[in-house]
Design a protein around this motif. Sequence first.
Motif, PDB file in Angstrom:
ATOM      1  N   GLY A  56     -64.537  22.447  -4.542  1.00  0.00           N
ATOM      2  CA  GLY A  56     -63.608  21.416  -4.066  1.00  0.00           C
ATOM      3  C   GLY A  56     -62.669  21.982  -3.015  1.00  0.00           C
ATOM      4  O   GLY A  56     -62.464  23.196  -2.922  1.00  0.00           O
ATOM      5  N   THR A  57     -62.113  21.057  -2.207  1.00  0.00           N
ATOM      6  CA  THR A  57     -61.222  21.461  -1.111  1.00  0.00           C
ATOM      7  C   THR A  57     -59.900  20.710  -1.151  1.00  0.00           C
ATOM      8  O   THR A  57     -59.123  20.757  -0.202  1.00  0.00           O
ATOM      9  CB  THR A  57     -61.893  21.175   0.250  1.00  0.00           C
ATOM     10  OG1 THR A  57     -62.281  19.795   0.271  1.00  0.00           O
ATOM     11  CG2 THR A  57     -63.124  22.038   0.475  1.00  0.00           C
ATOM     12  N   ASN A  87     -71.830  18.233  -8.193  1.00  0.00           N
ATOM     13  CA  ASN A  87     -72.875  18.633  -7.255  1.00  0.00           C
ATOM     14  C   ASN A  87     -73.842  17.497  -6.925  1.00  0.00           C
ATOM     15  O   ASN A  87     -74.880  17.729  -6.316  1.00  0.00           O
ATOM     16  CB  ASN A  87     -73.654  19.818  -7.840  1.00  0.00           C
ATOM     17  CG  ASN A  87     -72.898  21.123  -7.670  1.00  0.00           C
ATOM     18  OD1 ASN A  87     -72.920  21.728  -6.602  1.00  0.00           O
ATOM     19  ND2 ASN A  87     -72.193  21.542  -8.710  1.00  0.00           N
ATOM     20  N   ASN A  89     -73.403  14.810  -5.029  1.00  0.00           N
ATOM     21  CA  ASN A  89     -73.242  14.199  -3.706  1.00  0.00           C
ATOM     22  C   ASN A  89     -72.999  12.691  -3.760  1.00  0.00           C
ATOM     23  O   ASN A  89     -73.245  11.978  -2.794  1.00  0.00           O
ATOM     24  CB  ASN A  89     -74.461  14.519  -2.821  1.00  0.00           C
ATOM     25  CG  ASN A  89     -74.099  14.469  -1.349  1.00  0.00           C
ATOM     26  OD1 ASN A  89     -72.908  14.590  -0.991  1.00  0.00           O
ATOM     27  ND2 ASN A  89     -75.085  14.258  -0.490  1.00  0.00           N
ATOM     28  N   SER A  90     -72.549  12.212  -4.893  1.00  0.00           N
ATOM     29  CA  SER A  90     -72.202  10.790  -5.002  1.00  0.00           C
ATOM     30  C   SER A  90     -70.810  10.564  -4.408  1.00  0.00           C
ATOM     31  O   SER A  90     -70.074  11.522  -4.134  1.00  0.00           O
ATOM     32  CB  SER A  90     -72.209  10.367  -6.476  1.00  0.00           C
ATOM     33  OG  SER A  90     -71.206  11.083  -7.179  1.00  0.00           O
ATOM     34  N   ASP A  91     -70.446   9.293  -4.222  1.00  0.00           N
ATOM     35  CA  ASP A  91     -69.101   8.996  -3.712  1.00  0.00           C
ATOM     36  C   ASP A  91     -68.030   9.541  -4.651  1.00  0.00           C
ATOM     37  O   ASP A  91     -67.026  10.100  -4.209  1.00  0.00           O
ATOM     38  CB  ASP A  91     -68.905   7.474  -3.566  1.00  0.00           C
ATOM     39  CG  ASP A  91     -69.707   6.927  -2.401  1.00  0.00           C
ATOM     40  OD1 ASP A  91     -70.181   7.753  -1.576  1.00  0.00           O
ATOM     41  OD2 ASP A  91     -69.872   5.697  -2.328  1.00  0.00           O
ATOM     42  N   ALA A  93     -68.294  12.056  -6.710  1.00  0.00           N
ATOM     43  CA  ALA A  93     -68.250  13.523  -6.593  1.00  0.00           C
ATOM     44  C   ALA A  93     -67.473  13.931  -5.350  1.00  0.00           C
ATOM     45  O   ALA A  93     -66.605  14.821  -5.399  1.00  0.00           O
ATOM     46  CB  ALA A  93     -69.668  14.086  -6.548  1.00  0.00           C
ATOM     47  N   ASN A  94     -67.761  13.256  -4.245  1.00  0.00           N
ATOM     48  CA  ASN A  94     -67.091  13.636  -2.994  1.00  0.00           C
ATOM     49  C   ASN A  94     -65.599  13.329  -3.034  1.00  0.00           C
ATOM     50  O   ASN A  94     -64.786  14.100  -2.515  1.00  0.00           O
ATOM     51  CB  ASN A  94     -67.779  12.954  -1.801  1.00  0.00           C
ATOM     52  CG  ASN A  94     -69.188  13.512  -1.621  1.00  0.00           C
ATOM     53  OD1 ASN A  94     -69.445  14.678  -1.927  1.00  0.00           O
ATOM     54  ND2 ASN A  94     -70.108  12.675  -1.153  1.00  0.00           N
ATOM     55  N   ASN A  95     -65.248  12.225  -3.676  1.00  0.00           N
ATOM     56  CA  ASN A  95     -63.815  11.935  -3.863  1.00  0.00           C
ATOM     57  C   ASN A  95     -63.137  13.036  -4.664  1.00  0.00           C
ATOM     58  O   ASN A  95     -62.053  13.514  -4.303  1.00  0.00           O
ATOM     59  CB  ASN A  95     -63.614  10.601  -4.593  1.00  0.00           C
ATOM     60  CG  ASN A  95     -63.867   9.425  -3.680  1.00  0.00           C
ATOM     61  OD1 ASN A  95     -63.838   9.565  -2.464  1.00  0.00           O
ATOM     62  ND2 ASN A  95     -64.128   8.273  -4.259  1.00  0.00           N
ATOM     63  N   LEU A  97     -64.079  16.103  -5.077  1.00  0.00           N
ATOM     64  CA  LEU A  97     -64.042  17.381  -4.350  1.00  0.00           C
ATOM     65  C   LEU A  97     -63.052  17.350  -3.187  1.00  0.00           C
ATOM     66  O   LEU A  97     -62.541  18.392  -2.772  1.00  0.00           O
ATOM     67  CB  LEU A  97     -65.447  17.737  -3.846  1.00  0.00           C
ATOM     68  CG  LEU A  97     -66.462  18.032  -4.951  1.00  0.00           C
ATOM     69  CD1 LEU A  97     -67.873  18.135  -4.385  1.00  0.00           C
ATOM     70  CD2 LEU A  97     -66.102  19.321  -5.694  1.00  0.00           C
ATOM     71  N   ASN A  98     -62.792  16.150  -2.652  1.00  0.00           N
ATOM     72  CA  ASN A  98     -61.794  16.033  -1.581  1.00  0.00           C
ATOM     73  C   ASN A  98     -60.369  16.044  -2.104  1.00  0.00           C
ATOM     74  O   ASN A  98     -59.451  16.467  -1.409  1.00  0.00           O
ATOM     75  CB  ASN A  98     -61.999  14.735  -0.790  1.00  0.00           C
ATOM     76  CG  ASN A  98     -63.238  14.816   0.088  1.00  0.00           C
ATOM     77  OD1 ASN A  98     -63.610  15.908   0.511  1.00  0.00           O
ATOM     78  ND2 ASN A  98     -63.881  13.683   0.324  1.00  0.00           N
TER      79      ASN A  98
END
Length: 385
Positions: A56-57, A87, A89-91, A93-95, A97-98
């Motif tokens: 995550g970032t 891991n 790559n779903s929305d 997951a990306n939320n 990780l953001n």
Amino acid sequence: MNYENLFSQNKEMNLKGRYITLSDIEPLLMNYNSDNQVQIIGESVLGKPIYKYELGTGKTKVLLWSQMHGNESTTTKALFDFFNLLNSNSDLANNLLNEFTFSCLPMLNPDGALLYTRENANNIDLNRDAQNLTQPESKLLRSIFENFKPDYCYNLHDQRTIYGVGTDNIKPATVSFLAPAYNENRDINEERTKAIKVIVAMNNILQEFIPNQVGRFDDSFNINCVGDTFQFLNVPTILIEAGHFQGDYDRDLTRKFVFIELVEGLKKIYENDIVNNKIEDYLNIPHNKICFYDFIYKNIKINYDNNKIITNFALQIKEELIDNQLVFNTYTAAIGDLEGFSGHFEYDVEEALYEDFEINIPKIDQKAEFSLGKSIKFVNGLKKN
Ligand SMILES: [Zn+2]
């Protein structure tokens, strides 16, 4: 959010049952390690690697650790289900990780995990070593805490099958929570409030899946416990105890509830949906209490000095490591009226005669092999025909 689907899509099928060791999780961690996200941060007493998985970032930093008690593996399984989600790559997951940076220690006590003990290889309970820091595992957790500077800590554990919630209709405590105290007064400051509000969000979702099976731990302050120390150091800390769900001795259902609450709590943090959660809603989660045995047999008949006695007795399962296999063995735990206790399995045997292979009276810590009445034989607590 369809959490049932989300869980089944991300469940780590390579982890199941109660006995989870380093050799189970190492290959999974290696699969995730595309870009050095997985690092060995140090060694256990017996020289086993302790891994950290960082991903995550986002600006909100979350530190999670599991299996600080070696025989408490349910939350480790849930963490790997969560890693699969991150891991995917779903929305979602990306939320996540953001919004967050996660630092995860999925097995803080690999020696205890292999030996299936609560303590580490020096027989020290790492969750009483937060001040003295005598053990390498304790020092590592503390150094990660100091370097990473988390905004939230998740302290992940299992609790025994003896815990229940409720008064009239007692249910197993499938999950218990605690926002640890940071002082003897158990005051609620800004940081502790943050932990409490996340727990309220987690409890709200769990009530949809396991109504009245969520408990709250006693918040007596003990600075030697890691959660209390981290809360004392002003980092909101959430203790999660994975417990028993009806019939689920492998805890492969409980892991699902841990996964769900983990995801829901984080979602509510980044959606800023926890601000309105009320402290009272946390305080209204019932205390968990010791009120269960695994088996209770009611109305057994015993011949005692030629007198017939009608009584009850209870058995408790112990998980024992025998030839590297985890075995569930059952032992006599209590005899008497057992007032205030329920059994995960209960039998009314209607004055059937108790007989075993010794003195025909149940003895504490005796392995459960007995018969009740003519030809109904029990081995390991269960009927054998
Ligand atoms: Zn524990």
